[in-house]
Design a protein around this motif. Structure first.
Motif, PDB file in Angstrom:
ATOM      1  N   LEU A 160       0.232  13.088   5.068  1.00 64.14           N
ATOM      2  CA  LEU A 160      -0.756  12.361   4.265  1.00 64.14           C
ATOM      3  C   LEU A 160      -0.440  10.867   4.284  1.00 64.14           C
ATOM      4  CD1 LEU A 160      -3.196  12.379   2.392  1.00 64.14           C
ATOM      5  CD2 LEU A 160      -1.684  12.923   0.494  1.00 64.14           C
ATOM      6  N   LYS A 161       0.852  10.526   4.210  1.00 57.73           N
ATOM      7  CA  LYS A 161       1.253   9.122   4.259  1.00 57.73           C
ATOM      8  C   LYS A 161       0.789   8.488   5.566  1.00 57.73           C
ATOM      9  CE  LYS A 161       5.213   7.279   5.446  1.00 57.73           C
ATOM     10  NZ  LYS A 161       6.665   7.084   5.529  1.00 57.73           N
ATOM     11  N   VAL A 194       5.762  14.562 -17.198  1.00 59.10           N
ATOM     12  CA  VAL A 194       6.397  14.678 -15.881  1.00 59.10           C
ATOM     13  C   VAL A 194       6.217  13.385 -15.083  1.00 59.10           C
ATOM     14  CG1 VAL A 194       6.557  16.000 -13.731  1.00 59.10           C
ATOM     15  CG2 VAL A 194       6.078  17.184 -15.888  1.00 59.10           C
ATOM     16  N   LEU A 209      15.932  23.127 -15.962  1.00 57.46           N
ATOM     17  CA  LEU A 209      14.769  22.436 -15.400  1.00 57.46           C
ATOM     18  C   LEU A 209      13.821  23.425 -14.719  1.00 57.46           C
ATOM     19  CD1 LEU A 209      16.273  19.095 -14.035  1.00 57.46           C
ATOM     20  CD2 LEU A 209      15.239  19.588 -16.252  1.00 57.46           C
ATOM     21  N   TYR A 260       1.239   9.003  -6.264  1.00 59.91           N
ATOM     22  CA  TYR A 260       0.959  10.346  -5.744  1.00 59.91           C
ATOM     23  C   TYR A 260       1.170  11.469  -6.770  1.00 59.91           C
ATOM     24  CZ  TYR A 260       0.820  14.512  -2.899  1.00 59.91           C
ATOM     25  OH  TYR A 260       0.508  15.761  -2.419  1.00 59.91           O
ATOM     26  N   PRO A 261       2.308  11.503  -7.501  1.00 56.95           N
ATOM     27  CA  PRO A 261       2.510  12.635  -8.425  1.00 56.95           C
ATOM     28  C   PRO A 261       1.407  12.767  -9.475  1.00 56.95           C
ATOM     29  CG  PRO A 261       4.565  11.465  -8.081  1.00 56.95           C
ATOM     30  CD  PRO A 261       3.486  10.624  -7.449  1.00 56.95           C
ATOM     31  N   GLU A 301      -1.603   9.420   7.587  1.00 57.63           N
ATOM     32  CA  GLU A 301      -3.072   9.313   7.611  1.00 57.63           C
ATOM     33  C   GLU A 301      -3.555   8.143   6.767  1.00 57.63           C
ATOM     34  OE1 GLU A 301      -5.834  11.979   8.016  1.00 57.63           O
ATOM     35  OE2 GLU A 301      -4.629  13.764   8.488  1.00 57.63           O
ATOM     36  N   LEU A 302      -2.924   7.991   5.590  1.00 55.95           N
ATOM     37  CA  LEU A 302      -3.364   6.928   4.689  1.00 55.95           C
ATOM     38  C   LEU A 302      -3.031   5.554   5.264  1.00 55.95           C
ATOM     39  CD1 LEU A 302      -2.538   8.484   1.210  1.00 55.95           C
ATOM     40  CD2 LEU A 302      -4.803   7.932   2.120  1.00 55.95           C
ATOM     41  N   LEU A 303      -1.873   5.440   5.908  1.00 57.98           N
ATOM     42  CA  LEU A 303      -1.511   4.152   6.506  1.00 57.98           C
ATOM     43  C   LEU A 303      -2.474   3.812   7.646  1.00 57.98           C
ATOM     44  CD1 LEU A 303       2.396   4.222   6.442  1.00 57.98           C
ATOM     45  CD2 LEU A 303       0.877   2.739   5.128  1.00 57.98           C
ATOM     46  N   ILE A 321      -1.981  13.803  -7.590  1.00 56.69           N
ATOM     47  CA  ILE A 321      -2.038  15.206  -7.175  1.00 56.69           C
ATOM     48  C   ILE A 321      -2.176  16.115  -8.408  1.00 56.69           C
ATOM     49  CG2 ILE A 321       0.461  15.752  -7.059  1.00 56.69           C
ATOM     50  CD1 ILE A 321      -2.059  16.819  -4.415  1.00 56.69           C
ATOM     51  N   GLN A 369      -6.621  11.899  -0.604  1.00 56.62           N
ATOM     52  CA  GLN A 369      -6.936  11.071   0.559  1.00 56.62           C
ATOM     53  C   GLN A 369      -8.302  10.402   0.398  1.00 56.62           C
ATOM     54  OE1 GLN A 369      -6.552  13.178   4.225  1.00 56.62           O
ATOM     55  NE2 GLN A 369      -6.963  11.364   5.470  1.00 56.62           N
ATOM     56  N   VAL A 396      11.876  17.018 -14.448  1.00 56.00           N
ATOM     57  CA  VAL A 396      11.380  17.984 -13.457  1.00 56.00           C
ATOM     58  C   VAL A 396      10.923  17.199 -12.226  1.00 56.00           C
ATOM     59  CG1 VAL A 396       9.481  19.596 -12.965  1.00 56.00           C
ATOM     60  CG2 VAL A 396      10.690  19.728 -15.138  1.00 56.00           C
ATOM     61  N   ALA A 397      11.327  17.675 -11.057  1.00 56.87           N
ATOM     62  CA  ALA A 397      11.002  16.944  -9.829  1.00 56.87           C
ATOM     63  C   ALA A 397       9.484  16.860  -9.656  1.00 56.87           C
ATOM     64  CB  ALA A 397      11.630  17.653  -8.633  1.00 56.87           C
ATOM     65  N   GLU A 398       9.006  15.661  -9.378  1.00 60.12           N
ATOM     66  CA  GLU A 398       7.582  15.469  -9.153  1.00 60.12           C
ATOM     67  C   GLU A 398       7.231  15.892  -7.733  1.00 60.12           C
ATOM     68  OE1 GLU A 398       6.825  11.512 -11.838  1.00 60.12           O
ATOM     69  OE2 GLU A 398       7.549  11.286  -9.802  1.00 60.12           O
ATOM     70  N   ASP A 399       5.936  16.206  -7.536  1.00 61.91           N
ATOM     71  CA  ASP A 399       5.474  16.470  -6.171  1.00 61.91           C
ATOM     72  C   ASP A 399       5.594  15.177  -5.383  1.00 61.91           C
ATOM     73  OD1 ASP A 399       4.639  19.144  -6.543  1.00 61.91           O
ATOM     74  OD2 ASP A 399       2.904  18.411  -7.657  1.00 61.91           O
ATOM     75  N   SER A 400       6.207  15.246  -4.205  1.00 63.30           N
ATOM     76  CA  SER A 400       6.321  13.994  -3.445  1.00 63.30           C
ATOM     77  C   SER A 400       5.301  13.962  -2.315  1.00 63.30           C
ATOM     78  CB  SER A 400       7.742  13.810  -2.919  1.00 63.30           C
ATOM     79  OG  SER A 400       8.096  14.929  -2.154  1.00 63.30           O
ATOM     80  N   LEU A 401       4.989  12.752  -1.927  1.00 64.13           N
ATOM     81  CA  LEU A 401       3.946  12.482  -0.947  1.00 64.13           C
ATOM     82  C   LEU A 401       4.269  13.163   0.390  1.00 64.13           C
ATOM     83  CD1 LEU A 401       1.421  10.697  -0.245  1.00 64.13           C
ATOM     84  CD2 LEU A 401       3.067   8.932   0.428  1.00 64.13           C
ATOM     85  N   PRO A 402       3.396  14.065   0.861  1.00 65.25           N
ATOM     86  CA  PRO A 402       3.662  14.688   2.168  1.00 65.25           C
ATOM     87  C   PRO A 402       3.593  13.640   3.278  1.00 65.25           C
ATOM     88  CG  PRO A 402       1.900  15.852   0.970  1.00 65.25           C
ATOM     89  CD  PRO A 402       2.150  14.569   0.250  1.00 65.25           C
ATOM     90  N   ARG A 411      -3.369  23.362  -2.959  1.00 65.66           N
ATOM     91  CA  ARG A 411      -2.698  22.090  -2.750  1.00 65.66           C
ATOM     92  C   ARG A 411      -3.345  21.324  -1.593  1.00 65.66           C
ATOM     93  NH1 ARG A 411       2.722  19.937  -3.479  1.00 65.66           N
ATOM     94  NH2 ARG A 411       2.583  17.877  -2.557  1.00 65.66           N
ATOM     95  N   ALA A 446      -5.588   4.789   7.781  1.00 59.83           N
ATOM     96  CA  ALA A 446      -6.834   4.403   7.113  1.00 59.83           C
ATOM     97  C   ALA A 446      -6.745   2.964   6.596  1.00 59.83           C
ATOM     98  CB  ALA A 446      -7.129   5.361   5.956  1.00 59.83           C
ATOM     99  N   PHE A 447      -5.545   2.611   6.116  1.00 58.26           N
ATOM    100  CA  PHE A 447      -5.348   1.252   5.584  1.00 58.26           C
ATOM    101  C   PHE A 447      -5.493   0.201   6.698  1.00 58.26           C
ATOM    102  CE2 PHE A 447      -2.627  -2.276   3.937  1.00 58.26           C
ATOM    103  CZ  PHE A 447      -3.307  -2.488   2.738  1.00 58.26           C
ATOM    104  N   PHE A 488       0.838  -1.201   0.000  1.00 58.94           N
ATOM    105  CA  PHE A 488       0.000   0.000   0.000  1.00 58.94           C
ATOM    106  C   PHE A 488       0.875   1.253   0.000  1.00 58.94           C
ATOM    107  CE2 PHE A 488      -2.581   3.219   2.322  1.00 58.94           C
ATOM    108  CZ  PHE A 488      -3.571   3.393   1.367  1.00 58.94           C
ATOM    109  N   LEU A 501      -9.800   1.724  -1.534  1.00 58.01           N
ATOM    110  CA  LEU A 501      -9.827   0.601  -0.589  1.00 58.01           C
ATOM    111  C   LEU A 501     -11.223  -0.020  -0.524  1.00 58.01           C
ATOM    112  CD1 LEU A 501      -7.621   1.985   2.323  1.00 58.01           C
ATOM    113  CD2 LEU A 501      -6.998   0.316   0.553  1.00 58.01           C
ATOM    114  N   LEU A 521      -9.471   6.268   0.071  1.00 57.73           N
ATOM    115  CA  LEU A 521     -10.529   5.606   0.839  1.00 57.73           C
ATOM    116  C   LEU A 521     -11.494   4.910  -0.118  1.00 57.73           C
ATOM    117  CD1 LEU A 521     -11.232   8.312   3.603  1.00 57.73           C
ATOM    118  CD2 LEU A 521      -9.604   6.406   3.645  1.00 57.73           C
TER     119      LEU A 521
END
Lengths: 215, 87
Positions: free
Chosen positions: B73-74, A175, A152, A37-38, B76-78, A41, A59, B64-70, A51, B80-81, A29, A66, A63
């Motif tokens: 949020l990780k 991207v 970049l 995620y990228p 919270e999601l875990l 989002i 989020q 280009v750098a991707e947005d990474s998982l905050p 954001r 929820a899992f 998971f 799942l 849910l």
């Protein structure tokens, strides 16, 4: 790793990942949450103001994933299925917030040229429609210039300034490495429209890069 | 200024090539059109360069750098899992 590699890897492992998720495998998971995620989002941001709201959409989407994972039949890739859920939630929220939805109005930028028309010779020229002067060959640039952090940043800024629908398509395709099919299914656009938007987005970013390198 | 080599005889003007670039790069162009298109590219440095730039633009976007998982949020999601697993 290129977008295509990620695509192939995710595609091939879909059924294994889904089985692990159904088994309650926390590591699986976490991996898939991080991997997706990228692109999630990006879709969410296409329809939401901030954001923070986009993260709430992501989020809420998980849910939903799942809740529905037992009903996932593998007709599309796992990623497409997840992104469709994100898109549905994000669009519902956008409507609730009375925010304009990018793909409801995307006929409006039809006919935008990929390159400024005055780069080509006019009808009275012996060679109408041909380049007045050729674009600069970027392969002659030193690699450290072509791939520099500064370059970049230029790309990132150029993408940020695109119209929403173009920004969404180029972010998903180039991207985050989604397939064309992922994008069409998620956004509900035809393959042709997806390609037109991608073309315009790449053409605008290209033009910005050209000014950067030539300037 | 570069002098074209009678390129319009090969079916496409440069302006048309530019408009059709995505179809070509994305592999969505019918075979007979691809042949004409590639013929134009063989003779036209400007269009060859343009197509290269479109591919390069795509490759640069991939860097280009991707947005990474905050982190929050990780977490919270875990949570929820784990809740979902119990039900």
């Amino acid at each position: 790793m290129t977008g295509a590699d990620i695509e192939a890897r995710v595609g091939a492992d879909d059924s294994a990942v889904v089985a692990r998720l159904r088994d309650g495998d926390e590591r699986a998971f976490e991996e898939v949450v991080r991997d997706f995620y990228p692109s999630m989002i990006a879709v969410a941001r296409g329809y939401t103001r901030t954001r923070a709201v986009a993260d709430e959409v992501v989020q809420e989407a998980w849910l939903g994933v799942l809740k529905g994972i037992d009903r996932f039949e593998g007709r599309s890739s796992l990623r497409t299925w997840v992104l469709q859920i994100v898109g549905n939630i994000a669009r519902t929220r956008a409507v609730r917030e009375a925010r304009s939805v990018p793909f409801s109005s995307f006929e409006s930028d039809v006919g935008e040229p990929a390159v400024e028309p005055d780069r080509f010779r006019g009808a009275d020229d012996p060679y109408p429609g041909h380049w007045r002067s050729y674009p600069t060959d970027w392969r002659t640039l030193p690699e450290e210039r072509l791939f520099s952090g500064e370059t970049l940043d230029v790309v990132k800024q150029a993408i940020a300034e695109l119209p929403e629908n173009q920004k969404l398509v180029i972010t998903l395709r180039d991207v985050t490495g989604c397939s064309a099919a992922d994008v069409c299914d998620t956004l509900g656009v035809s393959p042709e429209n997806q390609r037109v938007l991608l073309h315009r987005a790449r053409a605008r970013v290209r033009a910005t890069l050209e000014r950067h390198f030539d300037g | 200024m570069a002098e074209p080599l009678g390129l319009h005889e090969h079916g496409y003007t440069c302006r048309e090539v530019v408009d059709l670039a995505a179809e070509f790069v994305e592999g969505a162009m019918p075979a007979h059109e691809t042949t004409l298109f590639e013929m134009h590219l063989n003779f036209c440095d400007g269009c060859f360069t343009f197509i290269d730039q479109i591919r390069e633009t795509s490759a640069l976007s991939a860097r280009v750098a991707e947005d990474s998982l905050p982190e929050e949020l990780k977490v919270e999601l875990l949570r929820a899992f784990r809740d979902w697993k119990r039900t």
